[in-house]
Design a protein around this motif. Sequence first.
Motif, PDB file in Angstrom:
ATOM      1  N   LEU A   4      44.982 -54.650  34.545  1.00 25.93           N
ATOM      2  CA  LEU A   4      45.022 -55.566  33.666  1.00 25.93           C
ATOM      3  C   LEU A   4      45.501 -57.039  34.064  1.00 25.93           C
ATOM      4  CD1 LEU A   4      44.752 -55.681  30.435  1.00 25.93           C
ATOM      5  CD2 LEU A   4      47.377 -55.672  30.358  1.00 25.93           C
ATOM      6  N   ASP A   5      44.545 -57.983  33.545  1.00 24.26           N
ATOM      7  CA  ASP A   5      44.736 -59.381  33.957  1.00 24.26           C
ATOM      8  C   ASP A   5      44.667 -60.260  32.694  1.00 24.26           C
ATOM      9  OD1 ASP A   5      44.906 -61.735  34.772  1.00 24.26           O
ATOM     10  OD2 ASP A   5      43.052 -61.742  36.231  1.00 24.26           O
ATOM     11  N   PRO A   6      46.011 -60.563  31.931  1.00 26.41           N
ATOM     12  CA  PRO A   6      45.727 -61.215  30.831  1.00 26.41           C
ATOM     13  C   PRO A   6      45.244 -62.453  30.842  1.00 26.41           C
ATOM     14  CG  PRO A   6      47.931 -60.223  31.129  1.00 26.41           C
ATOM     15  CD  PRO A   6      47.324 -59.892  32.405  1.00 26.41           C
ATOM     16  N   HIS A  30      51.298 -59.017  28.402  1.00 24.29           N
ATOM     17  CA  HIS A  30      50.783 -57.838  28.727  1.00 24.29           C
ATOM     18  C   HIS A  30      50.493 -56.949  27.372  1.00 24.29           C
ATOM     19  CE1 HIS A  30      51.357 -59.348  32.706  1.00 24.29           C
ATOM     20  NE2 HIS A  30      50.408 -58.428  33.078  1.00 24.29           N
ATOM     21  N   THR A  34      47.135 -55.491  25.841  1.00 26.22           N
ATOM     22  CA  THR A  34      46.877 -54.269  25.708  1.00 26.22           C
ATOM     23  C   THR A  34      46.640 -53.997  24.390  1.00 26.22           C
ATOM     24  OG1 THR A  34      48.385 -54.131  27.462  1.00 26.22           O
ATOM     25  CG2 THR A  34      47.662 -51.952  26.037  1.00 26.22           C
ATOM     26  N   VAL A 185      52.481 -51.161  30.443  1.00 25.17           N
ATOM     27  CA  VAL A 185      51.119 -51.264  29.884  1.00 25.17           C
ATOM     28  C   VAL A 185      50.529 -49.809  29.399  1.00 25.17           C
ATOM     29  CG1 VAL A 185      48.738 -51.700  30.456  1.00 25.17           C
ATOM     30  CG2 VAL A 185      50.525 -53.178  31.039  1.00 25.17           C
ATOM     31  N   GLU A 189      49.461 -48.709  25.823  1.00 29.79           N
ATOM     32  CA  GLU A 189      48.015 -48.229  25.671  1.00 29.79           C
ATOM     33  C   GLU A 189      48.328 -46.944  24.873  1.00 29.79           C
ATOM     34  OE1 GLU A 189      45.099 -49.862  26.879  1.00 29.79           O
ATOM     35  OE2 GLU A 189      44.391 -48.386  25.226  1.00 29.79           O
TER      36      GLU A 189
END
Length: 298
Positions: A4-6, A30, A34, A185, A189
């Motif tokens: 994940l790369d916000p 994050h 998500t 994360v 999720e």
Amino acid sequence: MFKLDPSQDPMLCSGHAACPGCIEALSARHILATMGPDTMAVIPPSCMAIIAGPQPMSSLRIPVYQPTLESSAAAASGLRRALDAQGKRDTQVLVLAGDGGTYDIGFQCLSSAAERNEDFLYICLDNEGYMNTGAQKSSSTPHFARTGSTPAGKTSRKKNLPEIMAAHGVPYVATASASHLADLVRKVEKAKGIRGTRFITVLIPCLDGWGLPDDAGLTAARYAVECGAFPLYEIEDGTRYTLNVADKPRPVADYLALQRRYRGMNDADTATLQAEIDGAWTKLVERAAASRREIATV
Ligand SMILES: Cc1ncc(C[n+]2csc(CCOP(=O)(O)OP(=O)(O)O)c2C)c(N)n1
Ligand code: SF4
Ligand SMILES: [Mg+2]
């Protein structure tokens, strides 16, 4: 591998008002990335309310409702019902509250919402004190920690809120830390995919309130997990325990030494705190083992 790369699609924009270096911003980035854009946030007075900023200049790219400090869970319950009445079942309701607003002032309302199993994700950004008002003690402040209202060190232990939330029988309770970002994360999720009351408490070392250098937030969060002061675990349906980091190799003294809030603690108090942590850890390990045995026999 954690992907994940916000920064590619930020839901928390730059220019927000967090203290420089505070990992509450990293954690929120994050969490929000998500959750995604089909989310409405409820943010009571707290550091997060300051980070989000006043409307219409909010740094968040989603609608934010700021209720009173005591009423986040009631506000989230009402918002959920209004969305349902409009047929917007997929829109997520996300509470981002501090520990004072969760463990103490908003607890009555959180407990009654959990008893009704209201459908929202409640995330407590737990910096272990009333921090945006100058670092007073909350019931989440750990034993022996000095705050503005416990100048000689807190005389009672940190309230075990995950246990209390689990006792309501809600579908999902977890602890998380930005020092273990992939785990954080994954938990958000997972919670996003569940209906009913979901509760995650995320440890946020407060640079000012804990007496940490600006670049030490993540180290403090990691040491908290590694010494067992803040174990990472999940409780599903009030009964099934999973310990996510199954070892605690670090003595609590390492963690205390990083922070000014424990300055002047003597060896006997350090030993008491170590014994409290060891005792709580043993209980968690036993509960996780019992859950595994139960699953194996089903
Ligand atoms: C009923 C009530 N009491 C006191 C306040 C003043 N107040 C605003 S934010 C805050 C601290 C909240 O602490 P916490 O929820 O832990 O958030 P943090 O600032 O630590 O992120 C307080 C005491 C208030 N807004 N409402
Ligand atoms: S007061 Fe503490 S928790 Fe709040 S933004 Fe500043 S460093 Fe972070
Ligand atoms: Mg707080």
